[in-house]
Enzyme design. Sequence first.
Site, PDB file in Angstrom:
ATOM      1  N   LYS A   9       0.828  -1.211   0.000  1.00  0.00           N
ATOM      2  CA  LYS A   9       0.000   0.000   0.000  1.00  0.00           C
ATOM      3  C   LYS A   9       0.863   1.262   0.000  1.00  0.00           C
ATOM      4  O   LYS A   9       0.510   2.266  -0.594  1.00  0.00           O
ATOM      5  CB  LYS A   9      -0.870   0.016   1.261  1.00  0.00           C
ATOM      6  CG  LYS A   9      -2.161  -0.709   1.085  1.00  0.00           C
ATOM      7  CD  LYS A   9      -3.260  -0.074   1.953  1.00  0.00           C
ATOM      8  CE  LYS A   9      -4.561  -0.819   1.789  1.00  0.00           C
ATOM      9  NZ  LYS A   9      -4.784  -1.790   2.860  1.00  0.00           N
ATOM     10  N   ARG A  10       1.964   1.169   0.689  1.00  0.00           N
ATOM     11  CA  ARG A  10       2.869   2.307   0.810  1.00  0.00           C
ATOM     12  C   ARG A  10       3.319   2.831  -0.563  1.00  0.00           C
ATOM     13  O   ARG A  10       3.588   4.009  -0.735  1.00  0.00           O
ATOM     14  CB  ARG A  10       4.080   1.826   1.623  1.00  0.00           C
ATOM     15  CG  ARG A  10       4.974   2.861   2.191  1.00  0.00           C
ATOM     16  CD  ARG A  10       5.804   2.218   3.304  1.00  0.00           C
ATOM     17  NE  ARG A  10       6.351   0.915   2.894  1.00  0.00           N
ATOM     18  CZ  ARG A  10       7.434   0.775   2.163  1.00  0.00           C
ATOM     19  NH1 ARG A  10       8.088   1.821   1.748  1.00  0.00           N
ATOM     20  NH2 ARG A  10       7.873  -0.434   1.829  1.00  0.00           N
TER      21      ARG A  10
END
Length: 472
Positions: A243-244
Site C-alpha cells: 500500500k505504501r
Amino acid sequence: MTDKVITRFAPSPTGFLHIGNARTALFNWALAKSLGGEMLLRIEDTDKDRSTDEAIAAIITGMDWLGLDYAGEPIFQSKNIDRHTEIANQLLSEGKAYKCYATAEELTQMREKAKADGRPMVYDRRWRDRPESDAPANTPFVVRIKAPTSGEIVVHDKVQGDVHFKAENLDDFVILRSDGSPTYLLAVVVDDHDMGVTHILRGDDHLVNSARQITIYNALDWHIPTMAHTPLIHGPDGAKLSKRHGALGVEDYRRMGYLPETIRNYFARLGWAHGDEEIFSSEQFIEWFSYGGLNKGASRIDFAKMENVNAHYIKASEDARLFDLMVSLAEEIEDETALKGLTKHAETVREALPALKTRAKTILELNKAAEFIFAARPLAFEDKALAATQGENLDILRNVQPVLQGLNDWSHDGIDAALRAFAEQNDLKFGKVAQPIRAAVTAKNASPGCFDVLLLLGKEESLSRLSETTAV
Ligand code: GLU
C-alpha cells in the site's frame, strides 16, 4: 496425442485485482496461448467472510479491461465444496488421511516447544497411527493427510529449477477443518484436477503450497501439472509492493490514465524478457513467451519507465479512441469540469489530439492538456505561464493584439506572416513573440505551439483571452 494445454488464473476475491495477480493472469494467458491452449478463470471464494461481490466484479472487469480472455464462464470454487469434501473422505477411507483430535491447547504447546527449539512448528502426528477406538466421543476433529515422514518432496519448477523440501518440515497438514470445510490446499488440487489444468503458474509465495499439494496429488495418484512460480513485483525501493507504494489495484492504473496495452507490455517485461525488447505487442509476447524468459529474481517497478511505455502507446493510438478514453476517465474519476468541457468542445479537442498526444504520458495528462480548450475565463494561470505574460512580455502582448485583431486570414500561414512581420518591426526574435502569446491564451506551462493553440481556439476566443490577460 498430447493433452490440450489448460492454464488457470485463480484469484481470491478479497479486495481489488492486485497488479501482481494481474501479472500472473497475464503470464497464464500468454503461456496458454503460446502453446495453443486456453486459460480458465477460477474465483477462489470459499472464504465467505472475506470474499465480496465487489471484488469479484473488480476481477472480471479488470480482466476484461486488460484484454485477458479466458475460456467459458468464471468458475466459482465455493460451488465445488461438496466435491472437495468427497475427496477428503475418500482419502480418509483409503487410510491416506486421518482424523486428528488434538486440542487447541495441545497445538499451542507444540508451537511453543518448536519456538523454544528454534524450529518451525510441525504437527507431531500424534493421531496418525492411533486406532479409531481412541477417538474421544462427541469431540470435533480435523482431517489431516498422511504426508511422507522422511525424504524429500521436489517441486520441478520451470522457473526456479528443482526445489527440494525436507518431508520432516512439511507435517501432516489439514485438509478438512473441524467445521467440515475443506482447506485451500485441498480445494485447489481438486479443482485443478477436475478442470483439467495442465500447467500451474503462480507467484513464488505459493512454492511451499506446491510442495504440500504434491502430497495430495500423490495420495490420489493424480497427474501433477507442470509447475512454475514467478517472483513477486517489488516497489521502486526494492520492498515487496505494498500500500505504501500506492497503485496496487489494476483499477488504480486505469484511473491514473494507463492504457491496457501498457500494462500488458510493461508488466510482462517486468518479470520476463525477450532479448532487449522493451516495447512489444501482445501477439509478439505470446509468440516469444517461454519459461526461459521468466526472471528468477524479483523485479522492481519503475514508474518513469512505465510512463514512457504509456506515452508510446498514447502516441500510437487513434484519436477517436483517445477521446473516448478521456471522456470515460473523466466520468470514472468524477471530474465534472473535464467531462463538461470535453463534451461541449468535442470537435476542438479531437482536432487538438494530434498535437496533444505527442506530449502526454497518461490519459489524465491528456485531459489536463486539453483543459486550455474549455477553460473558463478568467483563466487560472500556472506559475510559469503567468510569468511569461508579465514584464516586457506584457508590452509585447499589448502591442501584438491589434495586429492579430486586424488579421483576416486566421490560418497557419496568415498568423505566421503577421507575427513574423511584427517580430521584425520590433526587432524581436520570433520566439519572443510566440511564447508569451501561447502562454497568454492557454495559461499553461506546456501546451501545443502558438499556431496550434490560436487555430484551435479561433480568432474570437484567442483575442478575448489576450485582451483579458493584458487588461491588468
Ligand atoms: N487464490 C490464490 C491466491 O489468490 C491462488 C491460488 C493458486 O494460484 O493456486 O493467492
